[in-house]
Scaffold this active site. Structure first.
Site, PDB file in Angstrom:
ATOM      1  N   ALA A   1      43.745   3.122 -71.513  1.00  0.00           N
ATOM      2  CA  ALA A   1      42.912   3.794 -71.976  1.00  0.00           C
ATOM      3  C   ALA A   1      41.659   3.439 -70.479  1.00  0.00           C
ATOM      4  CB  ALA A   1      42.020   2.690 -72.692  1.00  0.00           C
TER       5      ALA A   1
ATOM      6  N   GLY B   1      47.015   1.810 -73.893  1.00  0.00           N
ATOM      7  CA  GLY B   1      45.913   2.766 -74.566  1.00  0.00           C
ATOM      8  C   GLY B   1      47.566   3.772 -74.863  1.00  0.00           C
TER       9      GLY B   1
ATOM     10  N   GLU C   1      49.749   2.703 -77.057  1.00  0.00           N
ATOM     11  CA  GLU C   1      49.853   2.941 -78.091  1.00  0.00           C
ATOM     12  C   GLU C   1      49.594   4.692 -78.532  1.00  0.00           C
ATOM     13  OE1 GLU C   1      46.015   0.540 -76.527  1.00  0.00           O
ATOM     14  OE2 GLU C   1      46.204  -0.619 -78.699  1.00  0.00           O
TER      15      GLU C   1
ATOM     16  N   GLU D   1      46.430  -5.429 -71.888  1.00  0.00           N
ATOM     17  CA  GLU D   1      44.728  -5.949 -72.074  1.00  0.00           C
ATOM     18  C   GLU D   1      44.584  -7.078 -71.680  1.00  0.00           C
ATOM     19  OE1 GLU D   1      46.715  -4.042 -74.110  1.00  0.00           O
ATOM     20  OE2 GLU D   1      45.675  -2.557 -74.823  1.00  0.00           O
TER      21      GLU D   1
END
Ligand code: CAA
Length: 259
Positions: free
Chosen positions: A66, A110, A113, A133
């Site tokens: 992300a 992300g 993911e 993270e």
């Protein structure tokens, strides 16, 4: 729709979507989510498109996570009120037709993911998967703690989330995270070839096979087996079931109607 952060092209019945922010290692910001949602919705709605491939531009990354620069100044209320990350479930995971993630280089946070949202992952020998993270003071937010654990088991998922260490392609294949590894320069060609093979299948059967396998992650065995039987029985009402079985008996390839 015109896209700025992704590239979308069609090769026959296969849609190829490429994350296209190489200068930011394809970090996933809100615009990427909006555009991917539009691209996946368009793919799902187009009866001529039967399989999709998602990959990253540049050799270095599928996606490095992300977008940290988009998140750095947001506070908890912003994340909560925007229900940050919820759009990935409705915009990408909800895709009903099959799609493959073709991963070269970093698939972190992300990015890992997003790859795990695919129906399966084909990895280049350069792929690196991780959930770093914790090093940012947070934790996975797009499904990593759940999908990684289901894919590779508690021990590896816990170690990766707690240490932020990466898994290379060989370990990812050994652990069941990816279906197979190919040479980096063959990645997209191999993924497209696999997608073409899926696209040549009866399309409703492809959608139902996808739904069945995914249900295994959502329910208990008895309910999953019952759902499998019911979906199988529903498929037997399609013209493509009649055609598929008749073609087998007549020793010829099936010609699919898609219904
Ligand atoms: N967000 C925003 N920008 C990113 C980014 C990210 N996740 N990852 C890389 N970039 C940017 C860098 O800031 C840099 O931009 P500038 O040139 O403008 O400085 C550019 O991409 C190239 O990156 P690096 O110079 O860092 O490249 P490197 O080769 O030295 O390192 C890397 C590569 C190890 C992948 C490193 O970029 C990195 O650690 N990235 C962050 C990985 C990460 O923490 N991901 C998780 C994000 S949080 C998340 O995803 C939450 C969730 O669960 C959904």
């Amino acid at each position: 729709m015109t896209y700025e952060t992704i590239l979308v092209e069609q090769q026959g019945a296969v849609t190829l979507i490429t994350l296209n922010r190489p200068q930011a290692l394809n970090a996933l910001n809100s615009q990427v989510l909006t555009e991917l949602t539009a691209a996946f919705n368009a793919y799902d709605a187009d009866p001529k498109q039967r399989c999709a491939v998602l990959t990253g531009s540049g050799e270095k990354a599928f996606a490095a996570g992300a977008d940290i620069k988009e998140m750095v100044d947001k506070d908890a209320a912003d994340f909560f009120l925007q229900d940050f990350f919820s759009g990935w479930q409705t915009g990408v995971v909800a895709t009903r037709k099959p799609w493959i993630a073709a991963v070269a280089g970093f698939a972190l946070g992300g990015g890992c993911e997003l790859a795990m949202m695919a129906d399966f992952i084909i990895a280049a020998d350069t792929a690196k998967f991780g959930q770093p993270e914790i090093k940012l003071g947070v934790a996975p937010g797009m499904g990593g703690s759940q999908r990684l654990t289901r894919a590779v088991g508690k021990a590896k998922a816990m170690e990766m989330c707690l240490t932020g260490r990466n898994m290379d392609a060989a370990e990812a294949e050994r652990s069941g995270l990816v279906s197979r590894i190919v040479a980096a320069d063959q990645l997209v060609a191999e993924a497209l070839k696999t997608a073409q093979a899926i696209a040549a299948m009866p399309p409703m059967a492809a959608m139902v096979n996808k739904e069945m396998v995914n249900i295994a992650f959502e329910t208990n065995l008895a309910q999953g087996l019952l759902t499998e039987r019911r979906l199988f029985q529903i498929l037997t009402a399609t013209q493509d079931k009649k055609e598929g079985m008749t073609a087998f008996v007549e020793k010829r390839p099936g010609v699919w109607k898609g219904r």
